[in-house]
Design an enzyme around this catalytic site. Structure first.
Site, PDB file in Angstrom:
ATOM      1  N   ASP A  38      31.373  31.159  27.881  1.00  0.00           N
ATOM      2  CA  ASP A  38      30.908  30.394  26.721  1.00  0.00           C
ATOM      3  C   ASP A  38      31.097  28.905  27.000  1.00  0.00           C
ATOM      4  O   ASP A  38      32.155  28.486  27.489  1.00  0.00           O
ATOM      5  CB  ASP A  38      31.689  30.773  25.470  1.00  0.00           C
ATOM      6  CG  ASP A  38      31.328  32.163  24.954  1.00  0.00           C
ATOM      7  OD1 ASP A  38      30.465  32.818  25.565  1.00  0.00           O
ATOM      8  OD2 ASP A  38      31.918  32.575  23.939  1.00  0.00           O
ATOM      9  N   HIS A 183      35.507  31.180  29.562  1.00  0.00           N
ATOM     10  CA  HIS A 183      34.994  29.898  29.073  1.00  0.00           C
ATOM     11  C   HIS A 183      34.865  28.906  30.226  1.00  0.00           C
ATOM     12  O   HIS A 183      35.658  28.930  31.167  1.00  0.00           O
ATOM     13  CB  HIS A 183      35.919  29.325  27.996  1.00  0.00           C
ATOM     14  CG  HIS A 183      35.991  30.179  26.769  1.00  0.00           C
ATOM     15  ND1 HIS A 183      36.783  31.298  26.689  1.00  0.00           N
ATOM     16  CD2 HIS A 183      35.347  30.086  25.560  1.00  0.00           C
ATOM     17  CE1 HIS A 183      36.642  31.870  25.494  1.00  0.00           C
ATOM     18  NE2 HIS A 183      35.776  31.150  24.796  1.00  0.00           N
TER      19      HIS A 183
END
Length: 230
Positions: A38, A183
């Site tokens: 992400d 991430h």
């Protein structure tokens, strides 16, 4: 170049119609799993992560927020050019379950438009910020002929565990059809990523983008969010 390019399938039903459930993992018999990242805030580590993925010949999925897309267009193009999926992570990273359906739709379409303007392709994968969703959001995503994708393994890299702790956490939960959450801005992710890839491959798994782990054709999700054939 892949930009979440799976042709969107029509969902038939969700087991337990009272609650619409996104895809957390996939009913796969083959030993495959998907890595996903992400990207909502910084960009200092994206190039390093892409280089590591290239070194190990691994393709993954990057879920991008429109604000990030607007701020780092060169990185968006590089992610696509290196052959990774680009998924939609909303326009402004809001709590989507607090929005009206019209606002949810705007968040999704705004990000799709920004990605398409840069890459020529509109994402078909959506991941809700904070992992928060409601029936309205899941239905809204499906109405855009997109897949609403979560994860069944959270690396917790945003909590800054050690690389070895991240490897152990993923290894303990890894199974056929797993979708792993990481991430692009977590402090220890670049150091952990090679160890994670090596562990996954040593266990006999093949790593693919999210678009390639999803099932073709009509599907439903069970009460645990596993994508199964209808």
């Amino acid at each position: 170049m892949i930009v979440a390019g799976t042709t969107a399938s029509k969902v038939v039903a969700t087991v337990g119609e009272e609650r619409q459930i996104p895809i957390y993992c996939v009913d796969q018999k083959e030993k495959i799993c998907a890595l996903s990242f992400d990207a909502a805030w910084g960009n200092e580590q994206t190039e390093t992560l892409l280089d590591i993925l290239d070194e190990y010949e691994v393709k993954s999925t990057f879920f991008l927020v429109r604000q990030w897309v607007d701020k780092y267009p060169d990185s968006v193009n590089e992610i696509a050019e290196r052959g990774h999926d680009i998924g939609n992570h909303s326009a402004t990273h809001p709590h989507m379950n607090s929005l009206t359906k019209e606002q949810q739709t705007e968040e999704i379409l705004s990000c799709n438009e920004a990605v398409k303007a840069l890459t020529g392709h509109s994402p078909t994968l959506f991941r809700a910020p904070y992992g928060e969703y409601n029936n309205s959001l899941v239905n809204c995503v499906r109405e855009q002929d997109m897949y609403c994708v979560q994860w069944n393994i959270d690396s917790l890299d945003w909590k800054n565990p050690t690389p070895d702790e991240m490897v152990k956490r993923i290894e303990e939960k890894l199974t056929e059809g797993s979708i792993i959450l990481m991430h692009n801005g977590a402090e220890n992710t670049p150091e952990a990523l090679p160890k994670i890839i090596e562990m996954i491959k040593a266990k006999g798994y093949r790593i693919v983008p999210v678009s390639e782990i999803l099932l073709d054709g009509e599907y439903k999700t069970d009460t645990q969010g596993k994508m199964i054939r209808a």
